[in-house]
Scaffold this active site. Structure first.
Site, PDB file in Angstrom:
ATOM      1  CE  LYS A  41     -26.490  17.355 -25.154  1.00 43.06           C
ATOM      2  NZ  LYS A  41     -25.809  17.124 -23.702  1.00 43.06           N
ATOM      3  N   GLY A  42     -24.914  20.842 -30.872  1.00 40.89           N
ATOM      4  CA  GLY A  42     -23.937  21.491 -31.368  1.00 40.89           C
ATOM      5  C   GLY A  42     -24.250  22.965 -32.172  1.00 40.89           C
ATOM      6  CD  GLU A  96     -24.814  18.639 -38.355  1.00 40.31           C
ATOM      7  OE1 GLU A  96     -24.546  19.142 -37.337  1.00 40.31           O
ATOM      8  OE2 GLU A  96     -25.037  17.406 -38.400  1.00 40.31           O
ATOM      9  CG  ASP A  97     -22.193  21.365 -34.939  1.00 40.44           C
ATOM     10  OD1 ASP A  97     -22.625  20.512 -35.678  1.00 40.44           O
ATOM     11  OD2 ASP A  97     -21.891  20.733 -33.689  1.00 40.44           O
ATOM     12  CG  ASP A 100     -15.220  15.212 -38.908  1.00 38.31           C
ATOM     13  OD1 ASP A 100     -14.357  15.643 -39.819  1.00 38.31           O
ATOM     14  OD2 ASP A 100     -15.067  14.574 -37.980  1.00 38.31           O
ATOM     15  CE  LYS A 128     -13.124  19.336 -37.929  1.00 42.39           C
ATOM     16  NZ  LYS A 128     -12.924  18.222 -36.883  1.00 42.39           N
ATOM     17  CG  PHE A 149     -11.559  18.083 -32.027  1.00 43.43           C
ATOM     18  CD1 PHE A 149     -12.400  17.301 -32.631  1.00 43.43           C
ATOM     19  CD2 PHE A 149     -11.924  18.809 -30.679  1.00 43.43           C
ATOM     20  CE1 PHE A 149     -13.712  16.784 -31.978  1.00 43.43           C
ATOM     21  CE2 PHE A 149     -13.408  18.495 -30.160  1.00 43.43           C
ATOM     22  CZ  PHE A 149     -14.107  17.665 -30.653  1.00 43.43           C
ATOM     23  CG  ASP A 156     -19.211  18.513 -27.264  1.00 40.12           C
ATOM     24  OD1 ASP A 156     -19.748  18.460 -28.425  1.00 40.12           O
ATOM     25  OD2 ASP A 156     -19.137  17.505 -26.493  1.00 40.12           O
ATOM     26  NE  ARG A 162     -22.575  20.669 -25.847  1.00 37.41           N
ATOM     27  CZ  ARG A 162     -22.537  20.011 -27.029  1.00 37.41           C
ATOM     28  NH1 ARG A 162     -22.252  20.323 -28.030  1.00 37.41           N
ATOM     29  NH2 ARG A 162     -22.568  18.532 -26.826  1.00 37.41           N
TER      30      ARG A 162
HETATM   31  P1  IMP Z   1     -19.786  13.656 -38.857  1.00 36.86           P
HETATM   32  O1  IMP Z   1     -20.651  12.526 -38.818  1.00 36.86           O
HETATM   33  O2  IMP Z   1     -18.285  13.010 -38.979  1.00 36.86           O
HETATM   34  O3  IMP Z   1     -19.949  14.475 -39.962  1.00 36.86           O
HETATM   35  O4  IMP Z   1     -19.695  14.571 -37.682  1.00 36.86           O
HETATM   36  C1  IMP Z   1     -20.584  15.498 -37.283  1.00 36.86           C
HETATM   37  C2  IMP Z   1     -20.760  15.685 -35.974  1.00 36.86           C
HETATM   38  O5  IMP Z   1     -19.573  15.337 -35.218  1.00 36.86           O
HETATM   39  C3  IMP Z   1     -20.954  17.116 -35.601  1.00 36.86           C
HETATM   40  O6  IMP Z   1     -22.203  17.494 -35.662  1.00 36.86           O
HETATM   41  C4  IMP Z   1     -20.054  17.392 -34.434  1.00 36.86           C
HETATM   42  O7  IMP Z   1     -21.191  17.090 -33.256  1.00 36.86           O
HETATM   43  C5  IMP Z   1     -19.232  16.377 -34.460  1.00 36.86           C
HETATM   44  N1  IMP Z   1     -18.110  17.052 -34.745  1.00 36.86           N
HETATM   45  C6  IMP Z   1     -17.075  16.998 -35.807  1.00 36.86           C
HETATM   46  N2  IMP Z   1     -16.102  17.589 -35.850  1.00 36.86           N
HETATM   47  C7  IMP Z   1     -15.965  18.157 -34.856  1.00 36.86           C
HETATM   48  C8  IMP Z   1     -15.084  19.306 -34.006  1.00 36.86           C
HETATM   49  O8  IMP Z   1     -14.001  19.484 -34.826  1.00 36.86           O
HETATM   50  N3  IMP Z   1     -15.375  19.616 -32.701  1.00 36.86           N
HETATM   51  C9  IMP Z   1     -16.519  19.175 -32.117  1.00 36.86           C
HETATM   52  N4  IMP Z   1     -17.345  18.406 -32.679  1.00 36.86           N
HETATM   53  C10 IMP Z   1     -17.193  17.804 -33.827  1.00 36.86           C
END
Ligand code: IMP
Length: 172
Positions: A41-42, A96-97, A100, A128, A149, A156, A162
């Site tokens: 949803k981000g 993508e939002d 990470d 990140k 974070f 969220d 959000r």
């Molecule tokens: P990844 O798979 O670790 O790259 O994570 C990606 C997803 O984790 C993003 O699409 C977000 O939904 C969530 N996410 C990662 N970091 C944050 C944050 O700082 N705040 C909120 N959601 C996050």
């Protein structure tokens, strides 16, 4: 005890970044049709703002993946909502939002490439990169950020925050 929110990116900073990304994407895909694959949803608010500024004919698809619980990644990714239409032969831009660890994106890219897209690129508002566990590099990055974070503008913590128009660090 309630959590504290510390402002990190203002609505003006976010809008400037979205504008720059939209201009670059508009130039790079000029004359082409692009399918935005929005990661729910981000990326909802980011995609809505971005799509309206790209200035090219485009269509939008929505996918939903699950990989997160609380503030730490579980490492497992599953698709809970898939594409509605075929993307074979099309230029796909994932929206993508935040990237990470990169695990979600790596999984999604493999899934999209399997379906014969003509090209697959990635646009993320926030990156990140210091937290990466797998090698994925978004093609368009709005803001490179530190390891903290963040919530707001679609992001969220357990489904809260959000709707905030700015991006904040959540301090427990
Ligand atoms: P990844 O798979 O670790 O790259 O994570 C990606 C997803 O984790 C993003 O699409 C977000 O939904 C969530 N996410 C990662 N970091 C944050 C944050 O700082 N705040 C909120 N959601 C996050």
């Amino acid at each position: 005890m309630g959590a504290e929110l510390r402002l990190v990116y203002s609505p003006g900073q976010i809008a400037a970044s979205v504008g720059t990304l939209a201009r670059r994407i508009g130039q790079d895909y000029a004359g082409e049709e692009v399918v935005l694959v929005v990661v729910l949803k981000g990326a909802l608010f980011f995609a809505a703002d971005l799509a309206r500024q790209i200035g090219l004919p485009l269509s939008m698809e929505f996918v939903k993946l699950k990989s997160y619980s609380g503030t730490s990644s579980t490492g497992t990714v599953v698709i809970t909502k898939d594409l509605d239409g075929p993307i074979a032969g099309k230029h796909v831009l994932v929206v993508e939002d935040i990237v990470d660890t990169g695990l979600t994106l790596q999984f999604l890219l493999a899934h999209l490439n399997d379906q014969g897209a003509r090209s697959v690129k990635v646009c993320t508002l926030l990156d990140k990169s210091g937290r990466r566990q797998v090698e994925v590099a978004p093609d368009y990055v709005g803001i490179s950020c530190e390891n903290r974070f963040l919530v707001g503008y679609g992001l969220d913590f357990d489904e809260r925050y959000r709707e905030l128009p700015a991006i904040y660090e959540l301090i427990p």
